[in-house]
Motif scaffolding. Structure first.
Motif, PDB file in Angstrom:
ATOM      1  N   ASP A 129     -46.819  25.954 -68.192  1.00 57.28           N
ATOM      2  CA  ASP A 129     -46.280  26.621 -69.244  1.00 57.28           C
ATOM      3  C   ASP A 129     -47.270  27.734 -69.958  1.00 57.28           C
ATOM      4  O   ASP A 129     -47.896  27.344 -70.748  1.00 57.28           O
ATOM      5  CB  ASP A 129     -45.409  25.849 -70.285  1.00 57.28           C
ATOM      6  CG  ASP A 129     -44.805  26.760 -70.908  1.00 57.28           C
ATOM      7  OD1 ASP A 129     -44.496  27.993 -70.874  1.00 57.28           O
ATOM      8  OD2 ASP A 129     -44.271  26.218 -72.166  1.00 57.28           O
ATOM      9  N   THR A 130     -47.339  29.111 -69.400  1.00 53.63           N
ATOM     10  CA  THR A 130     -48.098  30.027 -70.002  1.00 53.63           C
ATOM     11  C   THR A 130     -47.540  30.815 -70.882  1.00 53.63           C
ATOM     12  O   THR A 130     -46.409  31.264 -70.517  1.00 53.63           O
ATOM     13  CB  THR A 130     -48.615  30.692 -68.857  1.00 53.63           C
ATOM     14  OG1 THR A 130     -49.272  29.999 -67.705  1.00 53.63           O
ATOM     15  CG2 THR A 130     -49.509  31.899 -69.130  1.00 53.63           C
ATOM     16  N   ALA A 131     -47.861  30.946 -72.238  1.00 50.84           N
ATOM     17  CA  ALA A 131     -47.254  31.603 -73.219  1.00 50.84           C
ATOM     18  C   ALA A 131     -48.321  33.078 -73.338  1.00 50.84           C
ATOM     19  O   ALA A 131     -49.420  32.986 -72.895  1.00 50.84           O
ATOM     20  CB  ALA A 131     -47.345  30.757 -74.531  1.00 50.84           C
ATOM     21  N   LEU A 132     -47.610  33.866 -73.910  1.00 47.78           N
ATOM     22  CA  LEU A 132     -48.255  35.244 -74.179  1.00 47.78           C
ATOM     23  C   LEU A 132     -48.720  35.553 -75.796  1.00 47.78           C
ATOM     24  O   LEU A 132     -47.735  35.378 -76.618  1.00 47.78           O
ATOM     25  CB  LEU A 132     -47.256  36.528 -73.866  1.00 47.78           C
ATOM     26  CG  LEU A 132     -46.838  36.218 -71.966  1.00 47.78           C
ATOM     27  CD1 LEU A 132     -46.033  37.376 -71.918  1.00 47.78           C
ATOM     28  CD2 LEU A 132     -48.212  36.451 -71.270  1.00 47.78           C
ATOM     29  N   LYS A 133     -50.028  35.965 -76.035  1.00 47.36           N
ATOM     30  CA  LYS A 133     -50.473  36.323 -77.082  1.00 47.36           C
ATOM     31  C   LYS A 133     -50.628  37.767 -77.181  1.00 47.36           C
ATOM     32  O   LYS A 133     -51.336  38.409 -76.190  1.00 47.36           O
ATOM     33  CB  LYS A 133     -51.978  35.550 -77.421  1.00 47.36           C
ATOM     34  CG  LYS A 133     -52.271  36.122 -78.675  1.00 47.36           C
ATOM     35  CD  LYS A 133     -53.675  35.512 -78.979  1.00 47.36           C
ATOM     36  CE  LYS A 133     -54.626  35.929 -80.335  1.00 47.36           C
ATOM     37  NZ  LYS A 133     -55.826  35.714 -80.490  1.00 47.36           N
ATOM     38  N   TRP A 134     -49.922  38.446 -78.246  1.00 46.40           N
ATOM     39  CA  TRP A 134     -49.820  39.882 -78.071  1.00 46.40           C
ATOM     40  C   TRP A 134     -51.203  40.607 -78.211  1.00 46.40           C
ATOM     41  O   TRP A 134     -52.006  39.922 -79.158  1.00 46.40           O
ATOM     42  CB  TRP A 134     -49.096  40.151 -79.421  1.00 46.40           C
ATOM     43  CG  TRP A 134     -48.811  41.922 -79.246  1.00 46.40           C
ATOM     44  CD1 TRP A 134     -48.115  42.613 -78.489  1.00 46.40           C
ATOM     45  CD2 TRP A 134     -49.648  42.688 -79.928  1.00 46.40           C
ATOM     46  NE1 TRP A 134     -48.037  43.988 -78.835  1.00 46.40           N
ATOM     47  CE2 TRP A 134     -49.111  44.302 -79.576  1.00 46.40           C
ATOM     48  CE3 TRP A 134     -50.807  42.952 -80.763  1.00 46.40           C
ATOM     49  CZ2 TRP A 134     -49.650  45.320 -79.852  1.00 46.40           C
ATOM     50  CZ3 TRP A 134     -51.451  43.945 -81.131  1.00 46.40           C
ATOM     51  CH2 TRP A 134     -50.885  45.103 -81.005  1.00 46.40           C
ATOM     52  N   PRO A 135     -51.886  41.442 -77.805  1.00 48.43           N
ATOM     53  CA  PRO A 135     -51.035  42.034 -76.600  1.00 48.43           C
ATOM     54  C   PRO A 135     -51.211  41.728 -75.319  1.00 48.43           C
ATOM     55  O   PRO A 135     -50.640  42.041 -74.219  1.00 48.43           O
ATOM     56  CB  PRO A 135     -51.437  43.629 -76.703  1.00 48.43           C
ATOM     57  CG  PRO A 135     -52.927  43.413 -77.363  1.00 48.43           C
ATOM     58  CD  PRO A 135     -53.206  42.031 -78.049  1.00 48.43           C
ATOM     59  N   ASN A 136     -52.489  40.989 -74.913  1.00 51.62           N
ATOM     60  CA  ASN A 136     -52.969  40.804 -73.506  1.00 51.62           C
ATOM     61  C   ASN A 136     -53.424  39.474 -73.401  1.00 51.62           C
ATOM     62  O   ASN A 136     -54.205  39.520 -72.188  1.00 51.62           O
ATOM     63  CB  ASN A 136     -54.043  42.018 -73.185  1.00 51.62           C
ATOM     64  CG  ASN A 136     -55.360  41.659 -73.946  1.00 51.62           C
ATOM     65  OD1 ASN A 136     -55.381  41.090 -75.061  1.00 51.62           O
ATOM     66  ND2 ASN A 136     -56.136  42.205 -73.232  1.00 51.62           N
ATOM     67  N   ASP A 137     -53.224  38.415 -74.114  1.00 50.83           N
ATOM     68  CA  ASP A 137     -54.047  37.118 -73.673  1.00 50.83           C
ATOM     69  C   ASP A 137     -52.688  36.000 -73.087  1.00 50.83           C
ATOM     70  O   ASP A 137     -51.954  36.322 -73.497  1.00 50.83           O
ATOM     71  CB  ASP A 137     -54.675  36.370 -74.702  1.00 50.83           C
ATOM     72  CG  ASP A 137     -55.708  36.928 -75.286  1.00 50.83           C
ATOM     73  OD1 ASP A 137     -56.220  37.997 -74.695  1.00 50.83           O
ATOM     74  OD2 ASP A 137     -56.101  36.778 -76.493  1.00 50.83           O
ATOM     75  N   LEU A 138     -53.235  35.225 -72.077  1.00 56.57           N
ATOM     76  CA  LEU A 138     -52.576  34.281 -71.515  1.00 56.57           C
ATOM     77  C   LEU A 138     -52.742  32.909 -72.134  1.00 56.57           C
ATOM     78  O   LEU A 138     -54.140  32.569 -72.097  1.00 56.57           O
ATOM     79  CB  LEU A 138     -52.679  34.133 -69.942  1.00 56.57           C
ATOM     80  CG  LEU A 138     -52.409  35.681 -69.418  1.00 56.57           C
ATOM     81  CD1 LEU A 138     -52.874  35.680 -67.933  1.00 56.57           C
ATOM     82  CD2 LEU A 138     -50.863  35.934 -69.255  1.00 56.57           C
ATOM     83  N   LEU A 139     -52.093  32.216 -72.389  1.00 56.94           N
ATOM     84  CA  LEU A 139     -52.365  30.887 -73.270  1.00 56.94           C
ATOM     85  C   LEU A 139     -51.520  29.632 -72.670  1.00 56.94           C
ATOM     86  O   LEU A 139     -50.861  29.721 -71.971  1.00 56.94           O
ATOM     87  CB  LEU A 139     -51.841  30.811 -74.679  1.00 56.94           C
ATOM     88  CG  LEU A 139     -52.148  31.943 -75.624  1.00 56.94           C
ATOM     89  CD1 LEU A 139     -51.401  32.019 -77.011  1.00 56.94           C
ATOM     90  CD2 LEU A 139     -53.557  32.051 -75.858  1.00 56.94           C
ATOM     91  N   LYS A 148     -56.937  29.888 -74.434  1.00 56.83           N
ATOM     92  CA  LYS A 148     -56.748  31.170 -73.874  1.00 56.83           C
ATOM     93  C   LYS A 148     -57.512  30.693 -72.532  1.00 56.83           C
ATOM     94  O   LYS A 148     -58.522  30.419 -72.168  1.00 56.83           O
ATOM     95  CB  LYS A 148     -57.696  32.296 -74.373  1.00 56.83           C
ATOM     96  CG  LYS A 148     -57.886  33.508 -73.768  1.00 56.83           C
ATOM     97  CD  LYS A 148     -58.430  34.675 -74.288  1.00 56.83           C
ATOM     98  CE  LYS A 148     -58.471  35.815 -73.480  1.00 56.83           C
ATOM     99  NZ  LYS A 148     -59.411  36.984 -74.020  1.00 56.83           N
ATOM    100  N   ALA A 149     -56.652  31.010 -71.397  1.00 61.80           N
ATOM    101  CA  ALA A 149     -56.905  30.931 -69.993  1.00 61.80           C
ATOM    102  C   ALA A 149     -56.959  32.206 -69.214  1.00 61.80           C
ATOM    103  O   ALA A 149     -57.170  32.207 -68.135  1.00 61.80           O
ATOM    104  CB  ALA A 149     -55.927  30.049 -69.270  1.00 61.80           C
ATOM    105  N   GLY A 150     -56.515  33.244 -69.640  1.00 62.97           N
ATOM    106  CA  GLY A 150     -56.455  34.363 -69.160  1.00 62.97           C
ATOM    107  C   GLY A 150     -56.269  35.795 -70.047  1.00 62.97           C
ATOM    108  O   GLY A 150     -56.317  35.614 -71.234  1.00 62.97           O
ATOM    109  N   GLY A 151     -56.648  36.944 -69.422  1.00 64.99           N
ATOM    110  CA  GLY A 151     -56.593  38.229 -70.236  1.00 64.99           C
ATOM    111  C   GLY A 151     -56.157  39.175 -69.354  1.00 64.99           C
ATOM    112  O   GLY A 151     -56.485  39.113 -68.112  1.00 64.99           O
ATOM    113  N   ILE A 152     -55.761  40.567 -69.685  1.00 68.55           N
ATOM    114  CA  ILE A 152     -55.326  41.663 -68.961  1.00 68.55           C
ATOM    115  C   ILE A 152     -56.104  42.995 -69.893  1.00 68.55           C
ATOM    116  O   ILE A 152     -56.287  43.122 -70.988  1.00 68.55           O
ATOM    117  CB  ILE A 152     -53.819  41.860 -69.036  1.00 68.55           C
ATOM    118  CG1 ILE A 152     -53.322  40.692 -68.390  1.00 68.55           C
ATOM    119  CG2 ILE A 152     -53.371  42.938 -68.532  1.00 68.55           C
ATOM    120  CD1 ILE A 152     -51.988  40.295 -68.808  1.00 68.55           C
ATOM    121  N   LEU A 153     -56.682  43.891 -69.051  1.00 63.36           N
ATOM    122  CA  LEU A 153     -57.134  45.123 -69.487  1.00 63.36           C
ATOM    123  C   LEU A 153     -56.564  46.182 -68.512  1.00 63.36           C
ATOM    124  O   LEU A 153     -56.891  46.319 -67.466  1.00 63.36           O
ATOM    125  CB  LEU A 153     -58.381  45.023 -69.197  1.00 63.36           C
ATOM    126  CG  LEU A 153     -59.367  46.373 -69.876  1.00 63.36           C
ATOM    127  CD1 LEU A 153     -59.213  46.367 -71.565  1.00 63.36           C
ATOM    128  CD2 LEU A 153     -60.712  46.029 -69.623  1.00 63.36           C
TER     129      LEU A 153
END
Length: 287
Positions: A129-139, A148-153
């Protein structure tokens, strides 16, 4: 999965860590490069500074749908100039080139769309179950704590291109985490940490969501993106502190995501303010 053949297993060998086998580039191409697919090329490199930088430099000569994957990044970048590092073959580190034919004002939705797509793909393939932290983090949740397990740029590339980079920690162990607040799919008890099916699932999910969004001319409501993001966003409803450009700080409750992808913060003294850029800190009640 342990490989049955290949180069030797000396220190310099790509097979030296049998718990982290390399990605299978031919298999990824067979799975993703099909007629009518968004994906037009898949390049895999053993290591690079930043897949976003490399793909952006080649954007003018590439078709939309180019994918660049690295087994290791030595100068990966996140938002606000932060660095992203992880051991070789311990995660998914890739960038895609997109050329969306949508109004410019709706491009801000692209990193949020990518977050929805990555979370959806990982839920299907990793059972996490991966949640989103605004604006670009994967929790993910590790030991009852949000990590935090991931990020987007997302970055502009040329006149009509956008390079979107994704980094996801897959098999990082507790002693390998860069900071205590980090996590990984393995630490979140993922049922699958094989990076090949994980990458395929994420890219297929991204193709699906991108197709919906562009077919709706980037309209986040008509495409279902705004509702999907709100449903998976861990920031909404939370007490937050927004650290804004110009050393300005805003504290309140994250109330909504507006039509431009901004976080709407309800202020303690009344009123609301939309935040389009900044760093968001989730506050606990004691804070």
């Amino acid at each position: 999965m342990t490989p049955s053949h290949g180069p030797g297993t000396g220190p310099a060998s790509r097979w030296s860590d049998l718990e982290r086998p390399p990605l299978n580039a031919p298999a990824l191409r067979r799975a993703l490069l099909r007629p009518g697919s968004l994906w037009t090329s898949v390049d895999l490199v053993p290591g690079t500074g930043s897949t976003n930088t490399d793909l952006a430099a080649r954007a003018a000569s590439l078709a939309e749908g180019a994918v660049l994957v690295a087994e290791e990044q030595t100068a990966g970048r996140g938002r606000l100039g932060r660095t992203w590092t992880a051991p070789a073959r311990s995660g998914l580190f890739f960038s895609v080139l997109l050329k969306p034919d949508v109004p410019a004002r709706r491009l801000a939705w692209l990193p949020l769309l990518t977050g929805v797509a990555v979370a959806t793909g990982l839920a299907r393939a990793a059972g996490v179950d991966t949640a989103l932290k605004w604006p670009n983090d994967l929790l993910v949740t590790v030991g009852g704590e949000e990590r935090k397990a991931g990020g987007i740029l997302a970055e502009r590339a040329g006149d009509d291109g956008v390079v979107v980079g994704v980094g996801v920690n897959v098999t990082l162990r507790a002693d390998e985490l860069p900071v205590p607040a980090a996590g990984s799919l393995a630490l979140a008890d993922a049922v699958c940490t094989d990076r090949d099916p994980l990458l395929r699932a994420v890219l297929r999910s991204l193709e699906e969501w991108y197709g919906r969004w562009t077919a709706a001319s980037g309209d986040p409501d008509a495409s279902g993106l705004q509702a999907a993001y709100a449903a998976g966003c861990a920031t909404l409803g939370r007490a937050v502190r927004a650290e804004l450009p110009g050393d300005r700080t805003l504290t309140g409750r994250a109330a909504a995501i507006d039509g431009e992808g901004r976080l709407v913060v309800a202020l303690p003294e009344g009123g609301r303010e939309a935040v389009g850029a900044g760093d968001i800190v989730h506050l606990r009640p004691a804070d």
